[in-house]
Enzyme design. Structure first.
Site, PDB file in Angstrom:
ATOM      1  N   GLU A   1     -24.039 -18.471  60.746  1.00 38.03           N
ATOM      2  CA  GLU A   1     -25.016 -18.848  61.488  1.00 38.03           C
ATOM      3  C   GLU A   1     -25.872 -20.202  60.807  1.00 38.03           C
ATOM      4  O   GLU A   1     -27.150 -20.395  61.179  1.00 38.03           O
ATOM      5  CB  GLU A   1     -26.252 -17.919  61.874  1.00 38.03           C
ATOM      6  CG  GLU A   1     -25.553 -16.680  62.569  1.00 38.03           C
ATOM      7  CD  GLU A   1     -26.538 -15.604  63.094  1.00 38.03           C
ATOM      8  OE1 GLU A   1     -26.476 -15.469  64.187  1.00 38.03           O
ATOM      9  OE2 GLU A   1     -27.376 -15.385  62.328  1.00 38.03           O
TER      10      GLU A   1
HETATM   11  C1  TNX Z   1     -26.189 -11.779  63.738  1.00 35.72           C
HETATM   12  S1  TNX Z   1     -24.250 -10.627  61.754  1.00 35.72           S
HETATM   13  C2  TNX Z   1     -26.665 -12.005  62.510  1.00 35.72           C
HETATM   14  C3  TNX Z   1     -28.005 -11.625  61.655  1.00 35.72           C
HETATM   15  C4  TNX Z   1     -28.729 -10.734  62.944  1.00 35.72           C
HETATM   16  C5  TNX Z   1     -27.705  -9.903  63.587  1.00 35.72           C
HETATM   17  C6  TNX Z   1     -28.451  -8.977  64.864  1.00 35.72           C
HETATM   18  C7  TNX Z   1     -24.689 -12.079  61.133  1.00 35.72           C
HETATM   19  C8  TNX Z   1     -23.972 -12.352  60.020  1.00 35.72           C
HETATM   20  N1  TNX Z   1     -25.955 -12.773  61.471  1.00 35.72           N
HETATM   21  O1  TNX Z   1     -28.663 -12.602  61.568  1.00 35.72           O
HETATM   22  O2  TNX Z   1     -29.653  -9.968  62.424  1.00 35.72           O
HETATM   23  O3  TNX Z   1     -26.969 -10.634  64.381  1.00 35.72           O
HETATM   24  O4  TNX Z   1     -27.652  -8.056  65.520  1.00 35.72           O
END
Ligand code: TNX
Length: 516
Positions: free
Chosen positions: A323
């Site tokens: 992300e």
């Molecule tokens: C996605 S999974 C994220 C996290 C959040 C999560 C909540 C991932 C690599 N990043 O930053 O906590 O979803 O479900």
């Protein structure tokens, strides 16, 4: 022991001593081979746990004794040396077929024995042994029961070498005692990797001596603005040692270049804009980034990785990489590749979320796939391309194994961005085929991992409500493979109810399971 149940359901099953123990093979995860025969071994009050005279074997014996003594009330001395009765834990280096974690368990009238090639195999076999006894064995007060192991032989090895669980201690902090409690629960289901998500926008949870503000500033708070926390180096080492005593590796994660608001709040020079963002207390993502063009950034990463590597006996450091929505594609590639060099320089291997595929991952990288049924083909193909260059995968499909996803829209805990995931849906996938349509072969899959993110979770009871019973299904995918149908798994899962309850786990009493 009381029935399990969602917190507050108030259901209680009557207290009665279990009359018979489970048949051989009624365990989670499912063993590879089960051959029932004979009445089996009934634990005698004067029985000993006989072990090979090696510290690692004695340690497994001591662990088993600590499980069995409170509920049986037996003395169960751990005795090195030969003998043909009681419980026996033996190494047999000639059993190459058992590999690093396999074991053979035999229960006859005279004795129940576990044989393995390695101490880790004995430890996994001991978990099966535990599950062959009535659930009341898990109680910490003396119980009345016939402690009989059903007769026959189990020969068992894991399908995947990596069977992980991730705990997010950044969004909300969890104490050493809470982490140890989770480790013990994971061990019962043969999980062998604990991935600790140590840093995020909302908190930095690990002491780094050369960067003291990470914990004086960056650890002060959490999601919602409440109390933060962090592990001192001594505490972190204590977690690593405790996990090791359960034959479990700890994989620490430092999320980068995004998910870094807590680091930037501590050291503003790490951002390109240079001013002090506050530690974030919301649950949104994708807004923070380390500054890819500044050398200070890599000095910082070097300090953190150096100190973390020194506390990490396992082979992997997880560098996040997910992300990174505020980092340009070009910067992302530059950054991830420099960080990879730093990790390699400190003798560790890189693990990262699957977005690293976009930075040109190769055989040096272990990528953690967290897509869903809705993930676009282009993204899955990028992962498959990295696999062609030798990248290995850990599978954590979010709409199956993210333990923080709500069970149903009525359930009070969890998020729902990947959907609502009941226990049956969580079990309904096969790691060997999961990315087959884009050309990922089973050989590229090192294993599975069940992450639990803690935006909505603040204590052990809440963690357990979300993790159990879905975690058992993930553990089974990892140990037994993805080929077992739900209809075969469901009754075995239902049979774990009493055991989870006896352990004080208030699991989700999913209506998809016919609980006793
Ligand atoms: C996605 S999974 C994220 C996290 C959040 C999560 C909540 C991932 C690599 N990043 O930053 O906590 O979803 O479900």
């Amino acid at each position: 022991f009381g029935g399990g149940g969602d917190a507050g359901s108030g259901e209680e099953s009557p207290r009665r001593p279990p009359v018979s123990s489970a048949p051989l093979g009624n365990v989670v995860p499912a063993p590879a081979s089960v051959r029932p025969s004979g009445p089996g071994y009934t634990l005698a009050p004067a029985a000993a746990i006989r072990v090979d005279d090696r510290p690692a074997v004695r340690a497994v014996g001591d662990y088993l004794a600590a499980v069995l003594r409170p509920s049986t009330g037996y003395r169960l001395p751990v005795t090195p040396g030969a003998g043909t009765d009681g419980i026996q834990l033996r190494l047999d280096p000639a059993r190459r077929d058992l590999g690093a974690e396999g074991y053979r368990l035999t229960s006859s009238q005279a004795t129940v024995s576990v044989v393995a090639r390695e101490p880790a195999g004995l430890f996994r076999g001991v978990q099966t042994l535990r599950q062959l006894l009535p659930p009341a064995v898990e109680m910490d007060t003396r119980q009345t029961a016939v402690w009989r192991f059903p007769g026959g032989t189990i020969t068992d090895t894991p399908r995947y070498a990596y069977r992980g669980a991730m705990l997010d201690v950044a969004r909300h902090f969890f104490t050493v005692a809470q982490v140890k409690r989770y480790i013990d629960q994971l061990a019962l289901y043969k999980i062998n990797k604990l991935h600790l998500h140590l840093t995020d926008d909302q908190g930095w949870r690990i002491a780094i001596d050369s960067r003291p503000k990470l914990t004086t500033v960056g650890a002060a708070t959490a999601v919602g603005g409440g109390k933060g926390g962090f592990y001192t180096k001594a505490q972190y080492r204590e977690i690593v040692a405790y996990a090791a005593s359960r034959h479990m590796d700890v994989i620490p994660e430092i999320g980068m270049p995004g998910h870094t608001a807590a680091a930037i709040a501590s050291y503003p020079e790490l951002s390109c804009h240079g001013f002090r963002d506050p530690v974030h207390t919301g649950v949104d993502t994708g807004f923070s980034s380390l500054c890819v063009g500044k050398e200070e950034t890599y000095d910082f990463v070097e300090d953190v990785i150096r100190e973390l590597a020194a506390m990490t006996p396992g082979e992997y450091l997880h560098i996040g990489g997910d992300e990174a929505d505020s980092t340009s594609k070009k910067d992302y590639r530059t950054f991830m590749n420099r960080v990879r060099e730093i990790v390699a320089k400190h003798g560790k291997k890189v693990m990262a979320w699957h977005e690293i595929a976009g930075a040109g991952a190769d055989e040096e990288v272990l990528a953690q796939y967290w897509g869903t049924d809705r993930t676009e083909k282009a993204e899955r193909k990028r992962v498959a391309d990295a696999v062609k260059k030798g990248t290995k995968l850990i599978l954590s499909p979010a709409d199956r194994v993210y333990l923080d996803m709500q069970y149903t829209y009525r359930h009070p805990l969890g998020l729902s961005w990947a959907g609502r995931v009941e226990v049956d849906r969580s079990y309904d996938w096969d790691p060997a085929r999961y990315l087959k349509d884009v050309g990922v072969p089973d050989e590229a899959v090192l294993g599975v991992e069940a992450p639990i993110w803690t935006e909505t979770l603040v204590n052990s009871a809440q963690l357990e409500q979300m993790a159990f019973p879905r975690l058992l299904g993930v553990a089974e995918k990892g140990w037994s493979g993805g080929g077992i149908p739900w209809a075969e798994y469901e009754p075995r899962l239902a049979a774990q109810a009493g055991r989870m309850s006896a352990l004080g786990i208030a699991f989700h009493r999913s209506p998809t399971v016919a609980w006793p």
